[in-house]
Design an enzyme around this catalytic site. Sequence first.
Site, mmCIF file in Angstrom:
data_model
loop_
_atom_site.group_PDB
_atom_site.id
_atom_site.type_symbol
_atom_site.label_atom_id
_atom_site.label_comp_id
_atom_site.label_asym_id
_atom_site.label_seq_id
_atom_site.Cartn_x
_atom_site.Cartn_y
_atom_site.Cartn_z
ATOM 1 N N THR A 26 0.728 -1.252 0.198
ATOM 2 C CA THR A 26 -0.075 -0.085 0.035
ATOM 3 C C THR A 26 0.737 1.262 -0.074
ATOM 4 O O THR A 26 0.154 2.427 -0.466
ATOM 5 C CB THR A 26 -0.982 -0.187 1.218
ATOM 6 O OG1 THR A 26 -0.310 0.200 2.467
ATOM 7 C CG2 THR A 26 -1.806 -1.291 1.170
ATOM 8 N N ASN A 45 13.393 4.730 4.833
ATOM 9 C CA ASN A 45 12.490 3.616 5.298
ATOM 10 C C ASN A 45 11.252 4.295 5.899
ATOM 11 O O ASN A 45 11.082 5.448 6.336
ATOM 12 C CB ASN A 45 12.901 2.803 6.366
ATOM 13 C CG ASN A 45 12.193 1.863 6.833
ATOM 14 O OD1 ASN A 45 11.479 1.110 6.168
ATOM 15 N ND2 ASN A 45 12.103 1.756 8.269
ATOM 16 N N HIS A 100 8.487 3.789 8.925
ATOM 17 C CA HIS A 100 8.342 2.937 9.884
ATOM 18 C C HIS A 100 7.003 3.404 10.555
ATOM 19 O O HIS A 100 6.553 4.483 10.949
ATOM 20 C CB HIS A 100 9.277 3.185 10.990
ATOM 21 C CG HIS A 100 9.222 2.132 12.253
ATOM 22 N ND1 HIS A 100 9.596 0.623 12.262
ATOM 23 C CD2 HIS A 100 8.930 2.511 13.486
ATOM 24 C CE1 HIS A 100 9.414 0.342 13.467
ATOM 25 N NE2 HIS A 100 8.837 1.318 14.253
ATOM 26 N N GLU A 139 23.519 1.582 9.592
ATOM 27 C CA GLU A 139 23.588 0.372 9.829
ATOM 28 C C GLU A 139 22.906 0.108 11.257
ATOM 29 O O GLU A 139 22.831 -1.273 11.735
ATOM 30 C CB GLU A 139 25.236 0.119 10.335
ATOM 31 C CG GLU A 139 25.807 0.981 11.129
ATOM 32 C CD GLU A 139 26.032 2.687 11.262
ATOM 33 O OE1 GLU A 139 25.616 2.967 10.023
ATOM 34 O OE2 GLU A 139 26.699 3.184 11.844
ATOM 35 N N ALA A 174 -0.920 8.825 8.122
ATOM 36 C CA ALA A 174 0.446 9.218 8.323
ATOM 37 C C ALA A 174 1.327 8.650 7.102
ATOM 38 O O ALA A 174 1.693 9.344 6.422
ATOM 39 C CB ALA A 174 1.082 8.680 9.684
HETATM 40 C C1 GAR Z 1 3.679 -0.591 6.747
HETATM 41 O O1 GAR Z 1 2.834 -0.461 7.861
HETATM 42 C C2 GAR Z 1 5.004 -0.134 7.034
HETATM 43 O O2 GAR Z 1 5.237 0.845 7.727
HETATM 44 C C3 GAR Z 1 5.538 -1.293 7.819
HETATM 45 O O3 GAR Z 1 4.870 -2.627 7.385
HETATM 46 C C4 GAR Z 1 3.605 -1.994 6.404
HETATM 47 C C5 GAR Z 1 3.611 -2.571 5.168
HETATM 48 O O4 GAR Z 1 2.444 -2.178 4.414
HETATM 49 N N1 GAR Z 1 6.934 -1.445 7.823
HETATM 50 C C6 GAR Z 1 7.851 -1.943 8.618
HETATM 51 O O5 GAR Z 1 7.226 -2.355 9.671
HETATM 52 C C7 GAR Z 1 9.286 -1.798 8.620
HETATM 53 N N2 GAR Z 1 9.939 -2.039 9.522
HETATM 54 P P1 GAR Z 1 2.354 -2.042 2.773
HETATM 55 O O6 GAR Z 1 3.179 -3.342 2.338
HETATM 56 O O7 GAR Z 1 1.004 -2.304 2.557
HETATM 57 O O8 GAR Z 1 3.201 -0.990 2.465
#
Ligand code: GAR
Length: 202
Positions: A15, A108, A110, A148, A180
């Site tokens: 998404t 990234n 988060h 890192e 968000a």
């Molecule tokens: C999202 O909420 C993203 O922020 C999280 O996984 C979901 C993926 O959804 N990412 C993490 O936790 C990375 N550490 P998506 O595939 O629908 O974008």
Amino acid sequence: MEKTKIAVLVSGGGTNLQALIDAQNSGIIKSGEIVAVISNKPDVYALTRAENAGIKGYVANKKQLGAGFENELVRILTEVKAEIIILAGFMCILSENFTKRYPNRIINVHPALIPSFCGEGFYGLHVHEAALKKGVKVTGATVHFVNEICDGGEIIAQKAVEVLEGDTPETLQRRVMEQAEWIILPLAAEKVSAQIMKQKGE
Ligand code: GAR
């Protein structure tokens, strides 16, 4: 001037990838162009989203490649001449060897307000489970540069989201995405793309 080439790394539903594609189509992202979507797993819906948008999709199958996984990522990223790497729901931790190659070029998203609920083990729904368990009344999302240290790089953008009574990890995840992640990730992608375009022109 040529737009900044963006590669998006995904692992699942995509998404956040969709939010980036939509932002590119609507002109919110105007300094960058998504040139590749790379998944660490085959058959994820994010690859279908890429195909539907006419963006080339790649699989670097982590399970099959094992120790060669990051080399394959580098090979694809070099092939597509990626200048920014966006981790959009990418559920692999990248080694220092990899992150050192791309300083201030990997971003990234988060699903929490870093430094809360982050680091190893905090990904996907687990983040929202932890937030609900702690009883926080506000959570949110963070976009940051990747270095890192897991979830430890410089913060680019954050947005707070209310936790509501009766929230489940799933309802909270959805609200954090809608209010968000899907907003700040494209804005951050544009900001970093514009900076790189400017550097190239100097
Ligand atoms: C999202 O909420 C993203 O922020 C999280 O996984 C979901 C993926 O959804 N990412 C993490 O936790 C990375 N550490 P998506 O595939 O629908 O974008």
